[in-house]
Design a protein around this motif. Structure first.
Motif, short mmCIF file in Angstrom:
data_model
loop_
_atom_site.label_atom_id
_atom_site.label_comp_id
_atom_site.label_asym_id
_atom_site.label_seq_id
_atom_site.Cartn_x
_atom_site.Cartn_y
_atom_site.Cartn_z
N SER A 95 16.75 17.12 17.33
CA SER A 95 17.80 18.06 16.93
C SER A 95 19.08 17.33 16.53
N GLY A 96 20.01 18.09 15.97
CA GLY A 96 21.28 17.53 15.52
C GLY A 96 22.21 17.15 16.65
N ILE A 97 21.78 17.37 17.88
CA ILE A 97 22.60 16.97 19.03
C ILE A 97 21.82 16.07 19.99
N ARG A 98 20.58 15.74 19.61
CA ARG A 98 19.75 14.87 20.46
C ARG A 98 20.26 13.44 20.34
N ARG A 99 20.87 12.91 21.38
CA ARG A 99 21.57 11.63 21.33
C ARG A 99 20.67 10.46 20.96
N GLN A 100 19.52 10.34 21.62
CA GLN A 100 18.64 9.21 21.35
C GLN A 100 18.13 9.25 19.91
N PHE A 101 17.80 10.43 19.40
CA PHE A 101 17.32 10.56 18.02
C PHE A 101 18.41 10.13 17.04
N LEU A 102 19.62 10.58 17.24
CA LEU A 102 20.72 10.24 16.33
C LEU A 102 21.03 8.75 16.39
N LYS A 103 20.95 8.17 17.58
CA LYS A 103 21.16 6.72 17.72
C LYS A 103 20.13 5.96 16.90
N SER A 181 18.42 8.81 27.11
CA SER A 181 19.60 9.39 26.50
C SER A 181 20.74 8.38 26.52
N LEU A 182 21.88 8.77 25.96
CA LEU A 182 23.05 7.90 25.90
C LEU A 182 24.15 8.49 26.77
N LYS A 188 29.97 8.59 21.66
CA LYS A 188 31.20 8.65 20.85
C LYS A 188 31.14 7.65 19.71
N GLU A 189 30.58 6.48 19.98
CA GLU A 189 30.45 5.46 18.94
C GLU A 189 29.43 5.89 17.88
N ILE A 190 28.35 6.52 18.32
CA ILE A 190 27.35 7.02 17.37
C ILE A 190 27.93 8.15 16.53
N GLU A 191 28.69 9.02 17.18
CA GLU A 191 29.26 10.18 16.49
C GLU A 191 30.20 9.75 15.36
N LYS A 192 30.82 8.60 15.51
CA LYS A 192 31.71 8.10 14.45
C LYS A 192 30.95 7.81 13.16
#
Length: 210
Positions: A95-103, A181-182, A188-192
């Protein structure tokens, strides 16, 4: 890109009819051998890539398959790609909020040196994802077949066709850990690195390579 429902190995009834031996179990017999199919379909070429995982359906499993897809492309194909647009369901693993996936997707963008755009389908609209139509073809293709072992399963997938092409099929024995997870600080660093569409922040995300 999406994962299909877990495939249980054994003499289970999958509907349909077949010639010859036609005895099958019609309820759960406590099977231990199961595989999770993860598919990627290239809408430009019609090529379907399917990996069967013997572990869990996780963010890492899905992105590992994406990396395998990338390595399977020729140098010319990679050079022709300006960006990679990925259509996915808004599942718990991606999902668009899944931390590990976005990382992992940020790492994938840096690895490929390509911009990655994640486009999510809203709830109850996954049927519009092209990969779902591939799964439908597969279900009809092996309907009535007794998938007694992994070799039979893989053989049947290799003989299906999508857009006139046979899929590229692999089996993964890698064991994945669930629940990775993160921390909030790491996220926060990934979100940037995530450029979220202001109108659809969870459904349209652009990631540029560093």
């Amino acid at each position: 890109m999406d994962c299909k429902a877990t495939v249980e190995i054994g003499e289970y009834s999958r509907g349909g009819q077949t010639r010859g031996y036609n005895q099958a179990q019609d309820h759960d017999m406590g099977t231990k051998e199961k595989y999770v199919p993860c598919g990627i379909v290239d809408e430009d070429t019609g090529q379907l890539y399917v990996t069967f995982g013997s572990s869990y359906k996780t963010s890492d499993f899905m992105v590992d398959n994406l990396e395998q897809w990338w390595t399977s492309l020729s140098i010319n194909e990679k050079q022709q790609l300006e960006n990679i647009q990925i259509k996915v369901d808004n599942g718990p693993e991606n999902s668009g909020i899944r931390r590990q996936f976005l990382k992992r997707m940020v790492e994938f963008a840096d690895q490929t040196k390509k911009s990655i755009q994640l486009l999510y389908f809203p709830p109850y609209h996954s049927k519009y994802n092209p990969i779902e139509r591939c799964w439908g073809i597969l279900e009809r293709h092996w309907k009535g077949t007794l998938l007694r072992n992994a070799q039979t399963m893989l053989a049947w997938v290799k003989t299906m066709t999508w857009k006139g092409l046979n899929p590229i099929v692999k089996l993964s024995k890698k064991v994945y850990q669930k629940g990775i997870s993160l921390t909030k600080k790491e996220m926060k660093e990934i979100e940037k690195r995530l450029e979220r569409n202001p109108h659809l922040p969870k459904w349209d995300i652009l990631i540029r390579p560093s």
